[in-house]
Scaffold this active site. Structure first.
Site, short mmCIF file in Angstrom:
data_model
loop_
_atom_site.label_atom_id
_atom_site.label_comp_id
_atom_site.label_asym_id
_atom_site.label_seq_id
_atom_site.Cartn_x
_atom_site.Cartn_y
_atom_site.Cartn_z
N TYR A 253 -4.62 -6.87 24.79
CA TYR A 253 -3.39 -7.68 24.78
C TYR A 253 -2.29 -7.01 25.61
O TYR A 253 -1.50 -7.69 26.27
CB TYR A 253 -2.91 -7.89 23.34
CG TYR A 253 -3.36 -9.21 22.75
CD1 TYR A 253 -2.48 -10.29 22.64
CD2 TYR A 253 -4.66 -9.39 22.32
CE1 TYR A 253 -2.88 -11.50 22.11
CE2 TYR A 253 -5.08 -10.60 21.77
CZ TYR A 253 -4.18 -11.65 21.67
OH TYR A 253 -4.58 -12.85 21.15
N VAL B 276 -3.94 -11.61 5.96
CA VAL B 276 -3.72 -11.69 7.40
C VAL B 276 -4.96 -12.11 8.17
O VAL B 276 -4.87 -12.38 9.38
CB VAL B 276 -3.18 -10.35 7.96
CG1 VAL B 276 -1.83 -10.01 7.36
CG2 VAL B 276 -4.18 -9.22 7.77
N ARG C 246 -10.22 9.38 -2.06
CA ARG C 246 -9.67 10.35 -1.13
C ARG C 246 -9.43 11.68 -1.84
O ARG C 246 -9.29 11.74 -3.06
CB ARG C 246 -8.39 9.81 -0.50
CG ARG C 246 -8.69 8.72 0.53
CD ARG C 246 -7.45 8.15 1.16
NE ARG C 246 -6.79 7.20 0.29
CZ ARG C 246 -5.81 6.40 0.69
NH1 ARG C 246 -5.40 6.45 1.94
NH2 ARG C 246 -5.26 5.54 -0.14
N GLY D 176 0.82 -1.20 0.00
CA GLY D 176 0.00 0.00 0.00
C GLY D 176 0.85 1.25 0.00
O GLY D 176 2.09 1.20 0.10
N THR E 248 -2.95 11.64 5.02
CA THR E 248 -1.56 11.60 4.59
C THR E 248 -1.52 11.53 3.07
O THR E 248 -2.38 10.91 2.45
CB THR E 248 -0.84 10.40 5.21
OG1 THR E 248 -0.99 10.45 6.63
CG2 THR E 248 0.64 10.38 4.86
N TYR F 12 -15.43 0.70 8.39
CA TYR F 12 -14.04 1.10 8.56
C TYR F 12 -13.80 1.68 9.95
O TYR F 12 -12.86 1.29 10.66
CB TYR F 12 -13.68 2.13 7.50
CG TYR F 12 -12.23 2.58 7.52
CD1 TYR F 12 -11.20 1.68 7.29
CD2 TYR F 12 -11.90 3.91 7.79
CE1 TYR F 12 -9.87 2.09 7.31
CE2 TYR F 12 -10.57 4.33 7.80
CZ TYR F 12 -9.56 3.41 7.56
OH TYR F 12 -8.25 3.83 7.58
#
Length: 328
Positions: A160, A58, A187, A11, A176, A146
């Site tokens: 955790y 993932v 965006r 990304g 960013t 999201y």
């Protein structure tokens, strides 16, 4: 040589982080399933002895052979076009994916940094946004997939940290920009740049009075790098506090590109935040960090990058066919 795993490495931001860690002398393992990432962002690393790539989702069990010092979890759709097309995958990478990587960090005794977002503040009622603000989020709205994925991500990370004593870091990333952004991803900056370069009128959603604060990618990476190596476990805002309205920003783009387009207005999408400005007092205090690159300098670099794209890339409206992921 210390070893770091970066998920979402293909990304925009993940690839820049990869470059930074390699330049700092780390061995980088990059992981991506290319659902929104682009192989082009990693092409310059082909043959680099300090970089290894693993194509993997993932949300499925993650295992890395050998020792691991750090994990940076940046795998997630991050643009409205993406997460509205693949809402379930967006929720899964924030929940199942984060759980898998926290488990890996626990097994490897590695420090893990989680990429959160200013979207956890929703359409904020507090301005500018400080880390102790809990947000104003519509959990069942279209953007909720999201926003809530990231809010859950923060919750399980802190669980955790508290329950297992895991070394965790959480960065809340504000808007960013820079080279390797993807055109037409919904965006503000790539949308305006793409329209200007194609000779189209610039589209503003709403009346243009809503604000954003844009941070150049090199500044963002510096803040993330410092946070990873700090001793601070709670969330930290990393962004540029210099706010600008969308209308004024569109006019800046027209002036920069010299294209002279008109600005047209369309209806504001549901739950689109009206204000977005980070309070970076905490980052200044604990990281001695603040952005250095002026918007005029960063935007020129970004514009030159977009100008270098091929005509095919410039006119390509959709990045991916998501149908295989939608089935999951």
């Amino acid at each position: 040589m210390k070893k770091v795993l970066i998920t979402g490495v293909a990304g925009f931001l993940g690839s820049h982080l990869c470059d930074r860690f390699i330049n700092e002398g780390y061995y980088v393992i990059g992981m991506d399933n290319f659902i929104t990432g682009d192989k082009k962002n990693l092409s310059h690393l082909e043959g680099n002895p300090n970089f290894e790539f693993i194509e993997h989702d993932v949300t499925k069990f993650v295992n890395i052979e050998g020792d691991l010092d750090y994990i940076l979890h940046f795998a997630s759709p991050a643009s409205p076009i993406d997460y509205l097309k693949i809402p379930i995958q967006t929720l899964k990478v924030g929940s199942l994916g984060t759980h898998n990587l926290l488990g890996l960090a626990k097994v490897k005794k590695a420090r893990i940094l989680i990429a959160s977002t200013s979207e956890v503040y929703g359409d904020p009622l507090v301005h500018p946004q400080t880390e102790d603000y809990y947000g104003n989020v519509n959990t069942i709205g279209p953007r909720g997939v999201y926003d809530e994925a990231k809010r859950f991500q923060e919750s399980i990370t802190m669980a955790y940290h508290r329950f297992h004593g895991l070394e965790t870091r959480i960065v809340r990333i504000f808007n960013t920009y820079g080279p390797r952004m993807r055109l037409n991803d919904g965006r503000v900056i790539p949308a305006f740049m793409g329209q200007a370069l194609r000779g189209e009128d610039l589209t503003i959603f709403g009346d243009g009075s809503q604000t954003r604060s844009f941070c150049y990618v090199d500044d963002q990476v510096e803040g993330i790098y410092r946070l990873l190596l700090s001793d601070y476990a709670s969330p930290v805002n990393i962004g540029n506090p210099h706010e600008i309205t969308i209308k004024d920003f569109a006019e800046e783009i027209i002036k920069l590109t010299g294209t002279g387009q008109k600005i047209i207005y369309k209806e504001l999408p549901q739950d689109d935040p009206l204000q977005r400005q980070p309070d970076i007092s905490l980052a200044k205090k604990i990281l001695d960090w603040e952005p250095k690159i002026e918007r005029s300098e960063g935007m020129l670099k970004t514009y030159n990058y977009f100008k270098s794209l091929s005509e095919e890339e410039l006119y390509k409206r959709d990045h991916k066919d998501f149908k295989d992921h939608i089935k999951r």
